[in-house]
Design a protein around this motif. Structure first.
Motif, mmCIF file in Angstrom:
data_model
loop_
_atom_site.group_PDB
_atom_site.id
_atom_site.type_symbol
_atom_site.label_atom_id
_atom_site.label_comp_id
_atom_site.label_asym_id
_atom_site.label_seq_id
_atom_site.Cartn_x
_atom_site.Cartn_y
_atom_site.Cartn_z
ATOM 1 N N ALA A 1 0.838 -1.209 0.000
ATOM 2 C CA ALA A 1 0.000 0.000 0.000
ATOM 3 C C ALA A 1 0.870 1.256 0.000
ATOM 4 O O ALA A 1 0.559 2.242 -0.687
ATOM 5 N N LEU A 2 1.969 1.240 0.762
ATOM 6 C CA LEU A 2 2.885 2.377 0.775
ATOM 7 C C LEU A 2 3.438 2.640 -0.624
ATOM 8 O O LEU A 2 3.478 3.788 -1.094
ATOM 9 N N LEU A 3 3.864 1.572 -1.283
ATOM 10 C CA LEU A 3 4.407 1.713 -2.639
ATOM 11 C C LEU A 3 3.339 2.234 -3.592
ATOM 12 O O LEU A 3 3.601 3.125 -4.414
ATOM 13 N N GLY A 4 2.124 1.708 -3.499
ATOM 14 C CA GLY A 4 1.041 2.140 -4.372
ATOM 15 C C GLY A 4 0.676 3.600 -4.171
ATOM 16 O O GLY A 4 0.454 4.339 -5.139
ATOM 17 N N LEU A 5 0.607 4.049 -2.910
ATOM 18 C CA LEU A 5 0.308 5.455 -2.625
ATOM 19 C C LEU A 5 1.362 6.368 -3.234
ATOM 20 O O LEU A 5 1.039 7.412 -3.821
ATOM 21 N N GLY A 6 2.605 5.984 -3.114
ATOM 22 C CA GLY A 6 3.684 6.800 -3.666
ATOM 23 C C GLY A 6 3.641 6.884 -5.176
ATOM 24 O O GLY A 6 3.780 7.973 -5.757
ATOM 25 N N ILE A 7 3.428 5.752 -5.827
ATOM 26 C CA ILE A 7 3.352 5.742 -7.287
ATOM 27 C C ILE A 7 2.167 6.575 -7.765
ATOM 28 O O ILE A 7 2.270 7.335 -8.729
ATOM 29 N N GLY A 8 1.029 6.451 -7.074
ATOM 30 C CA GLY A 8 -0.151 7.209 -7.456
ATOM 31 C C GLY A 8 0.048 8.705 -7.369
ATOM 32 O O GLY A 8 -0.492 9.464 -8.175
ATOM 33 N N MET A 9 0.827 9.160 -6.398
ATOM 34 C CA MET A 9 1.075 10.592 -6.245
ATOM 35 C C MET A 9 2.079 11.115 -7.262
ATOM 36 O O MET A 9 2.048 12.300 -7.609
ATOM 37 N N MET A 10 2.969 10.268 -7.738
ATOM 38 C CA MET A 10 4.043 10.739 -8.618
ATOM 39 C C MET A 10 3.760 10.543 -10.093
ATOM 40 O O MET A 10 4.131 11.392 -10.916
ATOM 41 N N MET A 11 3.113 9.466 -10.461
ATOM 42 C CA MET A 11 3.043 9.045 -11.857
ATOM 43 C C MET A 11 2.464 10.128 -12.770
ATOM 44 O O MET A 11 3.112 10.566 -13.727
ATOM 45 N N GLN A 12 1.242 10.583 -12.517
ATOM 46 C CA GLN A 12 0.602 11.571 -13.379
ATOM 47 C C GLN A 12 1.093 12.988 -13.093
ATOM 48 O O GLN A 12 1.132 13.828 -14.002
ATOM 49 N N ASN A 13 1.486 13.262 -11.868
ATOM 50 C CA ASN A 13 1.873 14.624 -11.520
ATOM 51 C C ASN A 13 3.233 15.010 -12.084
ATOM 52 O O ASN A 13 3.507 16.195 -12.289
ATOM 53 N N LEU A 14 4.102 14.048 -12.346
ATOM 54 C CA LEU A 14 5.353 14.342 -13.040
ATOM 55 C C LEU A 14 5.066 14.798 -14.470
ATOM 56 O O LEU A 14 5.700 15.727 -14.989
ATOM 57 N N VAL A 15 4.099 14.146 -15.112
ATOM 58 C CA VAL A 15 3.694 14.555 -16.456
ATOM 59 C C VAL A 15 3.073 15.942 -16.419
ATOM 60 O O VAL A 15 3.357 16.798 -17.272
ATOM 61 N N LEU A 16 2.233 16.186 -15.444
ATOM 62 C CA LEU A 16 1.570 17.484 -15.306
ATOM 63 C C LEU A 16 2.589 18.606 -15.150
ATOM 64 O O LEU A 16 2.450 19.677 -15.753
ATOM 65 N N ALA A 17 3.623 18.387 -14.342
ATOM 66 C CA ALA A 17 4.641 19.409 -14.117
ATOM 67 C C ALA A 17 5.348 19.788 -15.415
ATOM 68 O O ALA A 17 5.662 20.959 -15.657
ATOM 69 N N VAL A 18 5.600 18.794 -16.279
ATOM 70 C CA VAL A 18 6.264 19.051 -17.563
ATOM 71 C C VAL A 18 5.321 19.763 -18.518
ATOM 72 O O VAL A 18 5.689 20.750 -19.170
ATOM 73 N N GLN A 19 4.097 19.278 -18.647
ATOM 74 C CA GLN A 19 3.143 19.866 -19.598
ATOM 75 C C GLN A 19 2.850 21.324 -19.267
ATOM 76 O O GLN A 19 2.548 22.116 -20.157
ATOM 77 N N ASN A 20 2.951 21.683 -18.006
ATOM 78 C CA ASN A 20 2.687 23.056 -17.583
ATOM 79 C C ASN A 20 3.794 24.011 -18.003
ATOM 80 O O ASN A 20 3.633 25.225 -17.921
ATOM 81 N N GLN A 21 4.929 23.446 -18.474
ATOM 82 C CA GLN A 21 6.101 24.267 -18.766
ATOM 83 C C GLN A 21 6.328 24.519 -20.257
ATOM 84 O O GLN A 21 7.228 25.288 -20.612
ATOM 85 N N VAL A 22 5.565 23.871 -21.133
ATOM 86 C CA VAL A 22 5.888 23.929 -22.558
ATOM 87 C C VAL A 22 4.762 24.539 -23.373
ATOM 88 O O VAL A 22 3.608 24.591 -22.949
ATOM 89 N N SER A 23 5.123 25.001 -24.586
ATOM 90 C CA SER A 23 4.133 25.527 -25.521
ATOM 91 C C SER A 23 3.429 24.366 -26.207
ATOM 92 O O SER A 23 3.899 23.220 -26.170
ATOM 93 N N VAL A 24 2.334 24.662 -26.865
ATOM 94 C CA VAL A 24 1.553 23.615 -27.512
ATOM 95 C C VAL A 24 2.346 22.939 -28.628
ATOM 96 O O VAL A 24 2.139 21.756 -28.916
#
Length: 536
Positions: free
Chosen positions: A381-404
């Motif tokens: 459960a610890l591993l799953g919680l961590g992956i869930g918090m990081m997986m999509q939010n790493l993508v979000l952080a990048v997409q927020n930084q670039v032009s279309v």
């Protein structure tokens, strides 16, 4: 007439206004179904592989390569799919990815040898790479970064359902009269349905751009990644790490990588625009994704071996017992996404996720064959919680930084590095597991004064058929071996945690990719895109 759009639909299609929640959910339904198919292709065989390889022949090396082949194809093709999405119709590309997946799945069902199965998994991986990369890109085109957290939760939920559903479906199929070949056929209807749904619901404008495909760059990145993975997979088994093969393969992989960088620095439309790495957020998230991938794929791949070979569970029960991992991932994805949409703050989830992934991998490093299941469940459960918090939010952080214009290439970078870390991690950790199991089995058999038995030669045994004393040795060997695998994965998770600490939190953009499309084109919104009807 059917071809006439309402004013609101036209404005959404051309980017003048954000898509409504209903429009987004209609389009998202097909995307999520395609993503479900991509994840199912890898998870459905995880619990079935011991039975599959016992039927067609193959040991730990074949087990690792059946998993790694798909990851290799996903890794090598993800940046290519991402770049193509910046140049061609995203709808056409994701439909093509589904077709490739279906072809690979159908042929895999007829596999008669490990080599043939691995080849089919490569084809499946090409399609799955497109589905994984393009889902992220299309979501970014439809939804603004601020609102994307809400919908990214659905991605995490889909990942969780497919991850837990795959092993369960695979286990039920293997334990039934259908036979393991239906593990590959079962995903085909989902892919066909996804094709139909996408055709009816996904209507994106096609930006008119001059197309130049960097085939040279695509070749060299594929060659570099493939050679590196072959070296990691065979090292310590077919040859010693300190051997002439290593001295040839490693420099050759580095040389191919250097050539790739040289080609990309001069390409008109590079597969990976190197200028993106001048942005500290993109550079740090890419590296963090690389190290997260090691722990993430170790959890989904090796836990099934632990439950079947160390605890003697059936493939079906093996899937059931991994539910704590998936529940953690599901809850973290859903709730973190909604909170991010409400507050606009995302870095805290990356930091907490990195800490939890490290804690989960480290604690799973302590498991043995006789560890109480309640303890294993908490660690998962610890591993799953961590992956869930990081997986999509790493993508979000990048997409927020670039032009279309760079949305596809940038989005695919995170997926690429995550898949690269997973592919290399699974290959290397698989080799470590094979060596550790052989060591522990040999040691245990020597104590019993037995010279040869199943499991001592690197093959995957059917523990249910082994005599009680030897079965105990094999189960203890796999329990200890899988624990050691997670101990090796934990430092990589710790590095990812340290990297996200240095990421600077930037306020989330409120404009979607579609709304930004006209910017920089020198034309109006209507002139910058072709009518949405062309993608119907």
């Amino acid at each position: 007439m059917a071809s006439i759009q309402t004013q609101s639909e036209t404005r959404a299609a051309t980017g003048d206004a954000p898509m409504s929640h209903r429009q987004i959910m209609e389009a998202l339904s097909g995307l999520l179904l395609g993503l479900f198919v991509a994840i199912l292709s890898s998870t459905i065989v995880s619990n079935a592989l011991p039975r599959i390889l016992a039927d067609i022949g193959g040991g730990q090396s074949a087990y690792t390569w059946v998993v790694t082949a798909s990851l290799l194809a996903v890794t090598a093709t993800t940046p290519i799919w991402g770049k193509l999405s910046d140049l061609f119709s995203k709808k056409l590309l994701i439909q093509l990815a589904l077709v490739i997946y279906v072809i690979g799945s159908v042929v895999a069902g007829f596999a008669t040898s490990p080599g043939m199965l691995i080849g089919c998994r490569l084809v499946q991986g090409v399609g799955a790479g497109g589905l994984s990369a393009l889902t992220q890109v299309i979501m970014a085109a439809m939804i603004s970064p601020r609102q994307r957290g809400r919908y990214s939760g659905y991605l995490g939920a889909t990942f969780a359902v497919a991850t837990v559903g795959g092993p369960l479906i695979g286990g039920v199929i293997v334990d039934s009269t259908l036979g393991w070949r239906w593990c590959f056929y079962v995903g085909v209807p989902f892919a066909v349905i996804a094709l139909i749904v996408l055709q009816k619901t996904l209507h994106l404008p096609v930006v008119k751009r001059k197309v130049r495909i960097d085939w040279t760059g695509a070749f060299f990145i594929t060659a570099a990644v493939s050679l590196l993975m072959i070296w990691v997979s065979l090292g310590g088994q077919s040859y010693a790490w300190n051997s002439w093969q290593s001295y040839v393969m490693v420099p050759a992989a580095l040389l191919l990588g250097a050539i790739f960088l040289f080609v990309e620095s001069r390409a008109a439309e590079p597969i990976v625009p190197l200028r993106l790495f001048r942005n500290a957020t993109i550079a740090l998230t890419s590296l963090a994704s690389l190290f997260v991938g090691v722990a993430m794929f170790a959890g989904t791949v090796f836990l099934s071996q632990y439950f079947q070979l160390a605890r003697g569970e059936t493939p079906t029960m093996s899937g059931v017992l991994t539910i704590p991992l998936i529940v953690g991932l599901f809850l973290a994805s859903m709730f973190s996404g909604r909170i991010i949409t409400r507050t606009g703050r995302w870095k805290g989830f990356l930091v907490a996720g990195g800490l939890l992934v490290t804690a989960g991998a480290a604690t799973l490093g302590m498991i043995r064959a006789d560890t109480p299941y309640a303890e294993v469940a908490v660690y998962m459960a610890l591993l799953g919680l961590g992956i869930g918090m990081m997986m999509q939010n790493l993508v979000l952080a990048v997409q927020n930084q670039v032009s279309v214009a760079d949305l596809g290439a940038a989005s695919s970078l995170v997926t690429f590095f995550r898949s690269l870390g997973g592919a290399i991690g699974v290959t290397a950790l698989g080799a470590i597991l094979g060596n550790r199991v052989t060591h522990f089995v040999t040691q245990g058999l020597a104590a019993l004064h037995v010279k040869n038995a199943a499991g001592a030669d690197g093959g995957i045994p059917d523990v249910a058929t082994l005599p009680a004393p030897i079965r105990g040795v094999v189960e203890n060997a796999y329990g200890h071996g899988v624990g050691d695998v997670f101990l090796y994965a934990a430092p990589f998770a710790l590095i990812a945690f340290v990297l996200v600490l240095f990421i600077k939190e930037v306020a989330l953009n409120n404009r979607s990719g579609l709304q930004q499309t006209p910017a920089g084109t020198g034309r109006s919104a209507v002139d910058a895109v072709e009518p949405a009807a062309r993608e119907k």
